[in-house]
Enzyme design. Sequence first.
Site, PDB file in Angstrom:
ATOM      1  N   GLU A 138      19.220 -13.592   9.812  1.00 24.14           N
ATOM      2  CA  GLU A 138      19.185 -15.034  10.082  1.00 24.14           C
ATOM      3  C   GLU A 138      19.036 -15.823   8.775  1.00 24.14           C
ATOM      4  OE1 GLU A 138      16.322 -15.913  13.148  1.00 24.14           O
ATOM      5  OE2 GLU A 138      17.408 -14.753  14.661  1.00 24.14           O
ATOM      6  N   GLU A 285      19.965  -8.900  18.853  1.00 18.76           N
ATOM      7  CA  GLU A 285      18.611  -9.065  19.394  1.00 18.76           C
ATOM      8  C   GLU A 285      18.678  -9.845  20.696  1.00 18.76           C
ATOM      9  OE1 GLU A 285      15.764 -10.965  16.855  1.00 18.76           O
ATOM     10  OE2 GLU A 285      16.099  -9.617  15.174  1.00 18.76           O
TER      11      GLU A 285
END
Length: 528
Positions: A138, A285
Site C-alpha cells: 500500500e 488481503e
Amino acid sequence: MALSKLPLCSVFFFLYISLFISSQALSSKIAVAQIKDQQDNEPFVGINIGEDVSNLMSATELVSFLQFQKVTHIKLYDVDPDILKALANTKIRVIISVPNNQLLAIGSSNTTAASWIGKNVVAYYPQTVITAIAVGDEVLTTVPSSAPLLMPAIESLYSALVAENLHNQIKISTPHSASIILDSFPPSQSFFNQSWISVIQPLLHFLSRTGSPLMMNFYPYYVFMQNKGVVPLDNSLFKPLTPSKEMVDPNTLLHYTNVLDAMVDAAYFSMKNMNFTDVVVLVTESGWPSKGDSKEPYATIDNADTYNSNLIKHVLDRSGTPLHPEITSSVYLYELFNEDLRSPPVSEANWGLFYANSTPVYLLHVSGSGTFLANDTTNQTYCIVMDGVDSKTLQAALDWVCGPGRANCSEIQPGENCYQPNNVKNHASYAFDSYYQKEGRASGSCDFKGIAMTTTTDPSHGSCIFPGSKKITNKARTVVNTTNPSNAAGGSRLISFKSSRMSAVDKALQTLLTVIFSILLYIPFMMS
C-alpha cells in the site's frame, strides 16, 4: 527369401518400440502440463501470515500446521529465511514481499535488486515454490514519499528475474489499498485517483506486459463501517439476499449481491477506463475482525465467521463477478493468527483465524470444502434477536411467528425447557429460530423487519435446545463423516476421468503404431 529380410524387420520392430516409448513419455508430459495448467488457473483461497505475534511457533511447526490445515497458498510480509527453508518440497506456494523500508535501496540500484533476488529467491527456488513478489505494501497511500521509487524497484527486480530466467515462473506486482479507487459504487463509474496516475499508468503497462496481477487489498468491513445505513450488513457478509436488497449498477444494470464483487469490478472498470483489459485482479488481503472496542460493534466472532466462511465458498464456487463471471479472483485471507502485538484499536489484533497456540478463534462453516482450514462442515446457522430491539417490537414479531408464522413455540410455554429466562428477547430468539429452521433457512426467513440475525454460535443453554440444534443432533456425525469422502470421491472421479482420457489417447496411438508396424513388416515380404 523371407529369412533374408528379417534384419530389416528387426529395424522396423525397434522403430516401433522407440515410437511407442516416445509416445508414452509425450503423453505423460502432456498430462503433467495440463494438470499444472489447471492448478495455476483455478481460483484458490490463500492466507496471509503476519508475525506480530508473541510466542510464534517455530518455522518447522508453522509449516506442519499449514499442511495439517490443508493450506496451499500463503503470503509473507517480508522474507523469512527459516520459513522459506521449512517450505522446501512441501508444494505450498508462497508470495514473498519487499518491505516498504527497502524500496529506496532496491529502486536506486540494479545491483542491489539483483542481490535481493539472489539472496531471497534463487537461494530457495524451486524447492520452495515462490509464485510472486509483492513489492511494498500500500505504498501510494501509506508512504506516498516512496511512490516515485515503486516502478524503478519493480523494473529492477524484474530485470534480475530475467537474468536468472525466472521471470515466467515468478510474477511481480504491488498490493494497493482500495482507497486508490474513487467512487467505487456503482462500479461502472469508478476510476483511479488521478493523483497517482503517474505511477498507476506505467504499473498497468508492466502488469499487462508481464502477465502479472493487479494486487488489491479489499475489506468490505471498512466499506460497511464507513457507510452504515447505506451499505447493509448482509451485503457485506455475503449473506443470501432477496432481489430487492441487491445493489444495482444503474449504468450496466448488473446486480451485486455482495460488496466484495462490487469492489473487484470497480478495479476492472478503473483499469478499463485506462484502456487495460488484460490484467487480472488478485485480492491480496480480505477478512473481518472477530473482536473490537466500543466503536466497533460489528467486529464479532459471528460476523468474522460468516464473512470468511462465505468468502471461501464464494471463491471455491468459481462464480466470478457480475462484470466478469468467467473470472474468479483468488483471495488471500487476512490472516492466519491474531497478532496480539499490534497497537490499538482492538480490532487490529483480532483478524486471525487462529490464536498463536494454533487453537481456532472460531470454526469456519464451509460445507463441502473438505478439511481446508479445519472448517466445521456442518454449516449450521441459527436465527436470534439482534441486540437493542425494544420489547414492544419484539412482542409483535413473537406474536406473528407463533401465530400466522406457524412456528413451533411449545418449548417457550410455562414449565417447558425454554421458558426460562422468562423474557421476550429469549422467547423471541427461540421462536425466530424455530421459524427459520422450518423454512429451511431460506433467504429472508431470518429478518423480521430487520430485528433478527443469523449466527453460527449455538444459542442453546442448559436443557433448552434450540430447533437448529435439535435438527442436527442425530445427523451431525453423519454430516461430518460424509462431507470429506464425498469430496474425495469427486476428486477421484476427476482424476479417473483424466486418467481414462489419457489412457484412451495412448491406446489409440498404440493401435495406430501397431497397424503401421504391421504394414511395414508386411512390405518386405511383398517385395520378396
